[in-house]
Design an enzyme around this catalytic site. Sequence first.
Site, PDB file in Angstrom:
ATOM      1  N   GLY A  13      -0.458   4.502  -1.796  1.00 28.81           N
ATOM      2  CA  GLY A  13      -1.688   4.993  -1.158  1.00 28.81           C
ATOM      3  C   GLY A  13      -1.470   6.299  -0.481  1.00 28.81           C
ATOM      4  N   LYS A  18      -9.078  -7.244  10.416  1.00 25.89           N
ATOM      5  CA  LYS A  18      -7.713  -6.407  11.095  1.00 25.89           C
ATOM      6  C   LYS A  18      -7.425  -7.006  12.445  1.00 25.89           C
ATOM      7  CE  LYS A  18      -6.344  -3.407   8.230  1.00 25.89           C
ATOM      8  NZ  LYS A  18      -4.951  -3.204   7.616  1.00 25.89           N
ATOM      9  N   ASN A  29      -8.988   7.684  13.077  1.00 24.80           N
ATOM     10  CA  ASN A  29      -9.337   8.257  11.649  1.00 24.80           C
ATOM     11  C   ASN A  29      -8.200   9.080  11.311  1.00 24.80           C
ATOM     12  OD1 ASN A  29     -11.982   7.441  12.805  1.00 24.80           O
ATOM     13  ND2 ASN A  29     -12.747   8.414  10.900  1.00 24.80           N
ATOM     14  N   LEU A  30      -7.512   9.035  10.113  1.00 24.33           N
ATOM     15  CA  LEU A  30      -6.561   9.916   9.527  1.00 24.33           C
ATOM     16  C   LEU A  30      -7.076  10.787   8.512  1.00 24.33           C
ATOM     17  CD1 LEU A  30      -4.091   6.997   9.039  1.00 24.33           C
ATOM     18  CD2 LEU A  30      -4.448   8.281  10.848  1.00 24.33           C
ATOM     19  N   GLY A  84       0.744  -1.201   0.003  1.00 25.89           N
ATOM     20  CA  GLY A  84      -0.146  -0.186  -0.046  1.00 25.89           C
ATOM     21  C   GLY A  84       0.528   1.296  -0.088  1.00 25.89           C
ATOM     22  N   TYR A 106     -14.589  -5.615   8.387  1.00 23.18           N
ATOM     23  CA  TYR A 106     -13.271  -5.142   8.256  1.00 23.18           C
ATOM     24  C   TYR A 106     -12.533  -5.075   9.536  1.00 23.18           C
ATOM     25  CZ  TYR A 106      -9.672  -1.120   7.531  1.00 23.18           C
ATOM     26  OH  TYR A 106      -8.764  -0.454   7.796  1.00 23.18           O
ATOM     27  N   PRO A 110      -4.354   3.034  14.432  1.00 20.81           N
ATOM     28  CA  PRO A 110      -4.865   4.597  14.222  1.00 20.81           C
ATOM     29  C   PRO A 110      -6.174   4.821  14.411  1.00 20.81           C
ATOM     30  CG  PRO A 110      -4.131   3.757  12.318  1.00 20.81           C
ATOM     31  CD  PRO A 110      -3.765   2.406  13.224  1.00 20.81           C
ATOM     32  N   ARG A 149     -15.723  11.617  16.917  1.00 16.87           N
ATOM     33  CA  ARG A 149     -14.393  10.809  16.331  1.00 16.87           C
ATOM     34  C   ARG A 149     -13.096  11.454  16.919  1.00 16.87           C
ATOM     35  NH1 ARG A 149     -17.608   7.859  15.804  1.00 16.87           N
ATOM     36  NH2 ARG A 149     -18.501   6.708  13.931  1.00 16.87           N
TER      37      ARG A 149
END
Length: 323
Positions: free
Chosen positions: A18, A147, A172-173, A15, A143, A170, A216
């Site tokens: 990305g 993980k 939310n990025l 990835g 999902y 992590p 969040r």
Amino acid sequence: MTRIELAGKRVLVTGGAGFVGRAVCRRLRARGVTDGCLCVARSDEYDLTREADVARLFGDARPQVVVHLAAEVGGIAANVAQPGRFMFANLAMGMHMVDHARRHDVAQFVHVGTVCSYPKHCPVPFREDDLWDGYPEATNAPYGIAKKAIIVLLDGYRRQYGMRSAVVVPVNLYGPGDNFDPATSHVVPALIRKFEAARLTGAEEVVCWGTGDVTREFLHVDDAAEAIVRAAEIVEQPDPSNLGSGAEIAVRDVAAKVAAACGYRGRITWDPSKPSGQPRRAVDGGRARRLRGWYPRQDFDAGLEATIRWWRESGGDREKTVS
């Protein structure tokens, strides 16, 4: 605890083309990993859900360190539409990558998990031991479970084979270069796209999903990349480490911030018939601080402005997808 000097090591980043992967590669180069030693696994060359492709990748790259970022992921709508695919793809990629890393005796394997793995009604702030205390929020459970299963696999491989690994989880990025594809984007880029379009068309109203009351925690991609590289440098047991900013915020307030930063002056309304996701999300980041001396540095408001600026400079038509 053992430290690895990354300079001179062959590092494989799945990835790596990305959003997060590009930031991680920038950090790796800053640590002295040369382009000749840095392998970026692209989805158009290697289908990581296929064991044969993963075997070919390891034969081509011959990595000493692996950072596994590749994932099939999206926002609430994408998770609702593709629960089976998201679970299969992320399980398959993780299992193949871990097993071939074990076969090639890599010095360190970094697995990037997700805050979606936590139980729906987890006490806030989320602590790593809470991962196992309930079922995730239904819209992204496949999902999140996929993980989380890889964390269990890494622990089993440590105990059976002595495999070395680290796990980071992590929140939310966001940040410049984010995925703005309307079918798969997360909260911040989706809101930026909505409000920028409304500003440009003069729309009087923007309708957002849910009630806006869910909370969040957001982390700038550059802060996350630094933490991921530090996880590659420090060999330890694969106990998950949360990566968070330390600031919980209601999505309603995020929308107001994005609207103001975009210069949108119309109404913001909410559609409670649409799913909102997990009620609250905020993590305890103490373990990452203790183990790796990592602290987030980016200010959320400044990060939002930089992300909006990037979107505008890209022409507002660049749809980034996960690689």
